[in-house]
Structure formats: C-alpha cells, structure tokens
Write a protein that holds these residues in place. Structure first.
Motif, short mmCIF file in Angstrom:
data_model
loop_
_atom_site.label_atom_id
_atom_site.label_comp_id
_atom_site.label_asym_id
_atom_site.label_seq_id
_atom_site.Cartn_x
_atom_site.Cartn_y
_atom_site.Cartn_z
N VAL A 7 0.84 -1.21 0.00
CA VAL A 7 0.00 0.00 0.00
C VAL A 7 0.87 1.25 0.00
O VAL A 7 0.63 2.19 -0.76
CB VAL A 7 -0.97 0.00 1.19
CG1 VAL A 7 -1.60 1.36 1.41
CG2 VAL A 7 -2.05 -1.05 1.01
N ALA A 8 1.90 1.27 0.83
CA ALA A 8 2.79 2.43 0.91
C ALA A 8 3.48 2.68 -0.43
O ALA A 8 3.59 3.84 -0.87
CB ALA A 8 3.82 2.24 2.01
N GLU A 9 3.94 1.61 -1.09
CA GLU A 9 4.61 1.79 -2.38
C GLU A 9 3.63 2.24 -3.47
O GLU A 9 3.98 3.08 -4.30
CB GLU A 9 5.32 0.50 -2.78
CG GLU A 9 6.58 0.29 -1.97
CD GLU A 9 7.51 -0.75 -2.56
OE1 GLU A 9 7.45 -0.98 -3.79
OE2 GLU A 9 8.29 -1.30 -1.78
N VAL A 10 2.42 1.69 -3.46
CA VAL A 10 1.41 2.12 -4.44
C VAL A 10 1.11 3.60 -4.25
O VAL A 10 1.04 4.36 -5.22
CB VAL A 10 0.12 1.26 -4.34
CG1 VAL A 10 -1.02 1.88 -5.12
CG2 VAL A 10 0.38 -0.16 -4.81
N ALA A 11 0.93 4.00 -3.00
CA ALA A 11 0.64 5.41 -2.71
C ALA A 11 1.78 6.31 -3.18
O ALA A 11 1.55 7.34 -3.82
CB ALA A 11 0.39 5.60 -1.22
N LYS A 18 -2.50 7.22 1.09
CA LYS A 18 -2.46 5.83 1.57
C LYS A 18 -3.86 5.28 1.75
O LYS A 18 -4.09 4.08 1.54
CB LYS A 18 -1.68 5.74 2.88
CG LYS A 18 -0.19 5.77 2.70
CD LYS A 18 0.53 5.44 3.99
CE LYS A 18 2.03 5.47 3.77
NZ LYS A 18 2.76 5.13 5.00
N ILE A 19 -4.80 6.14 2.10
CA ILE A 19 -6.20 5.69 2.25
C ILE A 19 -6.73 5.20 0.91
O ILE A 19 -7.33 4.13 0.82
CB ILE A 19 -7.08 6.81 2.83
CG1 ILE A 19 -6.67 7.10 4.27
CG2 ILE A 19 -8.56 6.47 2.74
CD1 ILE A 19 -7.31 8.31 4.89
N ASP A 20 -6.50 5.98 -0.16
CA ASP A 20 -6.95 5.58 -1.49
C ASP A 20 -6.20 4.36 -1.99
O ASP A 20 -6.77 3.48 -2.64
CB ASP A 20 -6.82 6.73 -2.48
CG ASP A 20 -7.83 7.83 -2.23
OD1 ASP A 20 -8.87 7.55 -1.58
OD2 ASP A 20 -7.59 8.97 -2.67
N ALA A 21 -4.92 4.28 -1.70
CA ALA A 21 -4.12 3.11 -2.10
C ALA A 21 -4.62 1.86 -1.39
O ALA A 21 -4.70 0.78 -1.98
CB ALA A 21 -2.65 3.34 -1.83
N THR A 22 -4.96 1.99 -0.11
CA THR A 22 -5.50 0.87 0.65
C THR A 22 -6.82 0.40 0.05
O THR A 22 -7.05 -0.80 -0.11
CB THR A 22 -5.72 1.25 2.13
OG1 THR A 22 -4.46 1.64 2.69
CG2 THR A 22 -6.30 0.11 2.93
N LYS A 23 -7.68 1.36 -0.31
CA LYS A 23 -8.96 1.00 -0.95
C LYS A 23 -8.72 0.27 -2.26
O LYS A 23 -9.40 -0.72 -2.57
CB LYS A 23 -9.79 2.26 -1.20
CG LYS A 23 -10.39 2.87 0.03
CD LYS A 23 -11.16 4.14 -0.32
CE LYS A 23 -11.67 4.84 0.90
NZ LYS A 23 -12.36 6.11 0.58
N ALA A 24 -7.76 0.73 -3.05
CA ALA A 24 -7.47 0.11 -4.35
C ALA A 24 -6.95 -1.31 -4.17
O ALA A 24 -7.41 -2.25 -4.84
CB ALA A 24 -6.46 0.95 -5.13
N LEU A 29 -8.05 -7.23 -4.24
CA LEU A 29 -8.05 -8.53 -3.58
C LEU A 29 -9.47 -9.10 -3.46
O LEU A 29 -9.69 -10.30 -3.65
CB LEU A 29 -7.38 -8.43 -2.21
CG LEU A 29 -5.90 -8.05 -2.22
CD1 LEU A 29 -5.39 -7.85 -0.81
CD2 LEU A 29 -5.08 -9.07 -2.97
N VAL A 30 -10.43 -8.25 -3.16
CA VAL A 30 -11.83 -8.69 -3.07
C VAL A 30 -12.32 -9.18 -4.43
O VAL A 30 -12.98 -10.22 -4.53
CB VAL A 30 -12.73 -7.55 -2.53
CG1 VAL A 30 -14.20 -7.85 -2.75
CG2 VAL A 30 -12.45 -7.31 -1.06
N ARG A 31 -11.98 -8.46 -5.49
CA ARG A 31 -12.42 -8.86 -6.83
C ARG A 31 -11.78 -10.17 -7.26
O ARG A 31 -12.41 -11.01 -7.87
CB ARG A 31 -12.10 -7.76 -7.86
CG ARG A 31 -13.03 -6.58 -7.79
CD ARG A 31 -14.50 -6.94 -8.09
NE ARG A 31 -14.60 -7.56 -9.40
CZ ARG A 31 -15.30 -8.68 -9.66
NH1 ARG A 31 -15.96 -9.31 -8.71
NH2 ARG A 31 -15.32 -9.18 -10.87
N ILE A 32 -10.50 -10.36 -6.96
CA ILE A 32 -9.84 -11.62 -7.29
C ILE A 32 -10.51 -12.75 -6.53
O ILE A 32 -10.84 -13.81 -7.10
CB ILE A 32 -8.32 -11.56 -6.98
CG1 ILE A 32 -7.62 -10.63 -7.98
CG2 ILE A 32 -7.70 -12.97 -7.03
CD1 ILE A 32 -6.17 -10.34 -7.65
#
Length: 90
Positions: A7-11, A18-24, A29-32
């Motif tokens: 999450v930190a690297e995506v952000a 980080k909030i938006d990265a966590t959501k993404a 993961l939920v979709r997979i």
C-alpha cells in the motif's frame, strides 16, 4: 513485503493517499477472491493467472496406524507468466 508495504509503495508511486491506495489494493483482492469463488480465472497480463483447482478426496496415514479421510476441496492456485519467471531468475 506485506500488505502495508505494498500500500505504501502504491501510494508513493502513484501520488495518491495511503487511504486511497488501501482502498485500491483491498478492492483488487476482493475482486480476485470473488472471481475465484465463482469459478473464474483471473489473468494479469505479464504477471500470471489465479485459478481454482479441485483437490481429490484422499486418505492420509496417521501415527496410530489408522487412516484419516481428507475430503475433496477447491484450492486457489497461481501460475506465473513467463515474464514474471524471467524477471525472478535474472
């Protein structure tokens, strides 16, 4: 690397919070997971594919000499793409 590191690297790489990265990451993961639950394969080009395989029922020997029945089950699996295999080996 754990989920927080990802999450930190995506952000950082995308410039989002980080909030938006966590959501993404969570949504991905939920979709997979939901795709696998419905029997679909998830293919990520250049990375690999997630799929569900059927594990047959079997018997496993126990220490006391008896046999333990292990029921059939669905098992999530991942097959790496050639690109990922080459990246890991080079």
């Amino acid at each position: 690397m754990n989920k927080n590191d990802l999450v930190a690297e995506v952000a950082q790489e995308t410039g989002i919070s980080k909030i938006d990265a966590t959501k993404a990451v969570d949504h991905m993961l939920v979709r997979i997971t939901s795709a696998l639950q419905s029997g679909e394969e998830v293919r990520l080009s250049g990375f690999g594919k997630f799929f569900v395989a059927r594990r047959k029922a079997t018997k496993v020997p126990m220490r006391d000499g008896g046999m333990l029945d292990v029921p059939a089950s669905n098992v999530p699996k991942f097959k790496a793409s050639e690109n990922l295999k080459n990246a890991v080996n080079n």
